[in-house]
Design a protein around this motif. Structure first.
Motif, PDB file in Angstrom:
ATOM      1  N   ARG A 155      15.114   9.707  22.043  1.00  0.00           N
ATOM      2  CA  ARG A 155      14.734   8.676  21.071  1.00  0.00           C
ATOM      3  C   ARG A 155      13.863   7.604  21.721  1.00  0.00           C
ATOM      4  N   ARG A 156      14.227   7.196  22.907  1.00  0.00           N
ATOM      5  CA  ARG A 156      13.440   6.167  23.591  1.00  0.00           C
ATOM      6  C   ARG A 156      12.055   6.683  23.968  1.00  0.00           C
ATOM      7  N   LEU A 157      11.974   7.926  24.401  1.00  0.00           N
ATOM      8  CA  LEU A 157      10.665   8.508  24.713  1.00  0.00           C
ATOM      9  C   LEU A 157       9.788   8.579  23.470  1.00  0.00           C
ATOM     10  N   ARG A 158      10.381   8.915  22.340  1.00  0.00           N
ATOM     11  CA  ARG A 158       9.621   8.952  21.091  1.00  0.00           C
ATOM     12  C   ARG A 158       9.118   7.559  20.701  1.00  0.00           C
ATOM     13  N   LEU A 159       9.927   6.535  20.924  1.00  0.00           N
ATOM     14  CA  LEU A 159       9.488   5.168  20.625  1.00  0.00           C
ATOM     15  C   LEU A 159       8.379   4.718  21.574  1.00  0.00           C
TER      16      LEU A 159
ATOM     17  N   ALA B 184       2.491   3.848  22.327  1.00  0.00           N
ATOM     18  CA  ALA B 184       1.239   4.258  22.962  1.00  0.00           C
ATOM     19  C   ALA B 184       0.212   4.699  21.923  1.00  0.00           C
ATOM     20  N   LEU B 185       0.643   5.456  20.928  1.00  0.00           N
ATOM     21  CA  LEU B 185      -0.277   5.898  19.887  1.00  0.00           C
ATOM     22  C   LEU B 185      -0.788   4.734  19.045  1.00  0.00           C
ATOM     23  N   LEU B 186       0.077   3.776  18.756  1.00  0.00           N
ATOM     24  CA  LEU B 186      -0.352   2.606  17.992  1.00  0.00           C
ATOM     25  C   LEU B 186      -1.352   1.763  18.770  1.00  0.00           C
ATOM     26  N   ILE B 187      -1.108   1.587  20.057  1.00  0.00           N
ATOM     27  CA  ILE B 187      -2.040   0.835  20.892  1.00  0.00           C
ATOM     28  C   ILE B 187      -3.386   1.547  20.939  1.00  0.00           C
ATOM     29  N   PHE B 188      -3.353   2.867  21.093  1.00  0.00           N
ATOM     30  CA  PHE B 188      -4.581   3.644  21.106  1.00  0.00           C
ATOM     31  C   PHE B 188      -5.312   3.536  19.777  1.00  0.00           C
ATOM     32  N   ALA B 189      -4.589   3.656  18.678  1.00  0.00           N
ATOM     33  CA  ALA B 189      -5.211   3.616  17.354  1.00  0.00           C
ATOM     34  C   ALA B 189      -5.837   2.249  17.085  1.00  0.00           C
ATOM     35  N   MET B 190      -5.155   1.198  17.430  1.00  0.00           N
ATOM     36  CA  MET B 190      -5.664  -0.135  17.155  1.00  0.00           C
ATOM     37  C   MET B 190      -6.737  -0.562  18.152  1.00  0.00           C
ATOM     38  N   GLY B 191      -6.732   0.061  19.321  1.00  0.00           N
ATOM     39  CA  GLY B 191      -7.671  -0.356  20.359  1.00  0.00           C
ATOM     40  C   GLY B 191      -8.995   0.363  20.338  1.00  0.00           C
TER      41      GLY B 191
END
Length: 52
Positions: free
Chosen positions: A6-10, A15-22
């Protein structure tokens, strides 16, 4: 699903959100957001939503 999974998924969600927004744009932006949503939901609920 264990606590480590669960923690790895979070972490992957963040990471995906940072990539998407960046730096992502267009289709890559939407794919990153969808991937982040799937990882977040499976981490929160503890199982894949499509399994019976």
């Amino acid at each position: 699903m264990g606590l480590i999974d669960r923690r790895l998924r979070l972490i992957l969600t963040a990471a995906l959100l940072i990539f998407a927004m960046g730096s992502a744009s267009g289709l890559l932006f939407w794919l990153a957001l969808i991937g982040a949503a799937v990882f977040a939901l499976t981490a929160i609920f503890g199982t894949a939503l499509c399994t019976g």
